[in-house]
Enzyme design. Structure first.
Site, PDB file in Angstrom:
ATOM      1  CG  ASN A  21      -2.027  -1.008   1.152  1.00  0.00           C
ATOM      2  OD1 ASN A  21      -2.415  -1.435   0.068  1.00  0.00           O
ATOM      3  ND2 ASN A  21      -2.530  -1.418   2.300  1.00  0.00           N
ATOM      4  NE  ARG A  78      -1.910 -10.881   4.958  1.00  0.00           N
ATOM      5  CZ  ARG A  78      -2.029 -10.044   5.967  1.00  0.00           C
ATOM      6  NH1 ARG A  78      -2.773 -10.364   7.002  1.00  0.00           N
ATOM      7  NH2 ARG A  78      -1.411  -8.876   5.961  1.00  0.00           N
ATOM      8  N   GLY A 105      -5.393   7.583  16.382  1.00  0.00           N
ATOM      9  CA  GLY A 105      -6.729   7.433  15.823  1.00  0.00           C
ATOM     10  C   GLY A 105      -7.371   8.786  15.565  1.00  0.00           C
ATOM     11  N   GLY A 136      -5.555  12.093  16.242  1.00  0.00           N
ATOM     12  CA  GLY A 136      -4.434  12.555  15.431  1.00  0.00           C
ATOM     13  C   GLY A 136      -3.188  11.722  15.655  1.00  0.00           C
ATOM     14  CB  VAL A 155      -9.142  -0.467   4.467  1.00  0.00           C
ATOM     15  CG1 VAL A 155      -8.060  -1.462   4.059  1.00  0.00           C
ATOM     16  CG2 VAL A 155     -10.299  -1.189   5.143  1.00  0.00           C
ATOM     17  CG  ASP A 182      -0.702   0.725   4.994  1.00  0.00           C
ATOM     18  OD1 ASP A 182       0.087   0.525   5.941  1.00  0.00           O
ATOM     19  OD2 ASP A 182      -1.555  -0.104   4.632  1.00  0.00           O
ATOM     20  CB  THR A 204     -10.320   6.272  -1.622  1.00  0.00           C
ATOM     21  OG1 THR A 204      -9.348   5.715  -0.722  1.00  0.00           O
ATOM     22  CG2 THR A 204      -9.877   7.654  -2.047  1.00  0.00           C
ATOM     23  N   GLY A 251     -12.090   0.794   0.029  1.00  0.00           N
ATOM     24  CA  GLY A 251     -11.110  -0.280   0.107  1.00  0.00           C
ATOM     25  C   GLY A 251      -9.704   0.255   0.270  1.00  0.00           C
TER      26      GLY A 251
END
Length: 318
Positions: free
Chosen positions: A45, A92, A227, A230, A253, A257, A290, A292
């Site tokens: 990612n 996976r 979280g 910040g 998700v 990253d 965005t 996924g």
């Protein structure tokens, strides 16, 4: 051909599958629609997001079986230079279901294959060759079955030998067994609690725990993810908090990253660490909007960047 500025390492990547459902109920068949497939896993990612932000990047990751082949194809299709390392196990899958009725998101993550010593060594060999000409290495994501808890310390040693700074974002044993050689460590506050063995309920306690990692030589800087609160940047000389930008999130998700990608790209551009973290916050905010693990729009990142504040944080020295 110019060598990439950023090398990412992903030992346990995933083929990310995201779907929508009207309602998720126990024992019922959940009819899904709108499925999308993305190459996923921490470093994969980071590589995809960093490329969108204009950086030259190369991804080193394990790949096995049909899902591994599809993941490698998706990485190539994204325009990221890649070095997939073939493994005997099967890469996976991770599965995300957006419950449109309740607005909640369900994430199912499989453990992934076991990676043996020979496969681990091949990953490190490729990293060693590529790191020599890179500006930064990013190692991100969980360790697969079969990898020793100190694997990321081995990555840090490779980077130290090559003279390239390492940015590390991992959890569990992969984090607690790192003892030296990291330029920037990015734990969540939960992961920082695991490292310190304390509850860390307050910002001064979090600052102190982060500075202990610095004083012990684990990392030169620590960026703690808080979280919705910040993030908290701690270095030997400063401590700063970066509030989150309030937005309506489509998916959480990959936001972490995206932050790593943004801050690494900022450092590649020669920015200060504080300014680079602000860029990371902007990238994470854009990613929240965005679906996924799809990539964000670079223009949106630039717009968010202008509104990311940096605040002085409570500082406690040991």
């Amino acid at each position: 051909m110019t060598p990439p500025s950023i090398i990412t390492v992903t030992m346990n990547p995933a083929l990310d599958i995201t779907v929508d459902a009207d309602e998720v109920l126990p024992t019922e068949k959940i009819r899904c629609r709108g499925e999308r497939y993305d190459a996923g896993g921490g470093g994969v990612n980071v590589a995809r997001f960093a490329r969108v932000l204009g950086a030259s990047v190369s991804a080193v990751f394990t790949a096995g079986g049909h899902t591994g082949a599809r993941l490698a194809d998706l990485v190539t299709a994204s325009g990221v230079d890649s070095s997939p390392v073939g493994i005997r196990g099967t890469t996976r899958e991770s599965f995300t279901v957006n419950d449109r009725g309740s607005g909640t998101q369900f994430r199912f993550v499989l453990p992934g294959p076991s990676v043996d010593d020979d496969e681990q060594d091949r990953c490190l060999d490729i990293l060693q060759r590529k790191a020599a000409s890179a500006l930064f290495v990013v190692a991100s994501g969980s360790l697969p079955l079969g990898a020793p808890p100190d694997f990321y310390q081995r990555v840090a040693s490779v980077c130290a030998h090559a003279g390239v700074p390492l940015i590390l974002d991992t959890s569990g044993g992969g984090l607690t067994h790192v003892t030296s050689g990291v330029f920037l460590l990015k734990p969540s506050v939960r992961e920082l609690r695991e490292c310190s063995g304390r509850t860390l309920d307050t910002e001064p306690e979090q600052t102190l725990a982060a500075r202990e990692l610095i004083d012990n030589g684990v990392a030169a800087a620590v960026l703690v993810s808080l979280g919705a609160q910040g993030s908290l940047l701690v270095t030997p000389s400063e401590c700063a908090r970066f509030p989150a930008i309030p937005v309506v999130a489509a998916s959480g998700v990959g936001a972490g990253d995206a932050m790593v990608a943004g801050l690494t790209v900022g450092l590649v551009r020669g920015w200060t660490l504080g300014r680079s973290v602000r860029y990371g916050v902007a990238a994470a905010t854009a990613k929240l909007q965005t679906p996924g693990t799809s990539v964000f729009d670079r223009g949106q990142v630039e717009r968010f960047f202008e509104s990311v504040p940096m605040q002085s944080a409570s500082d406690v020295r040991s």
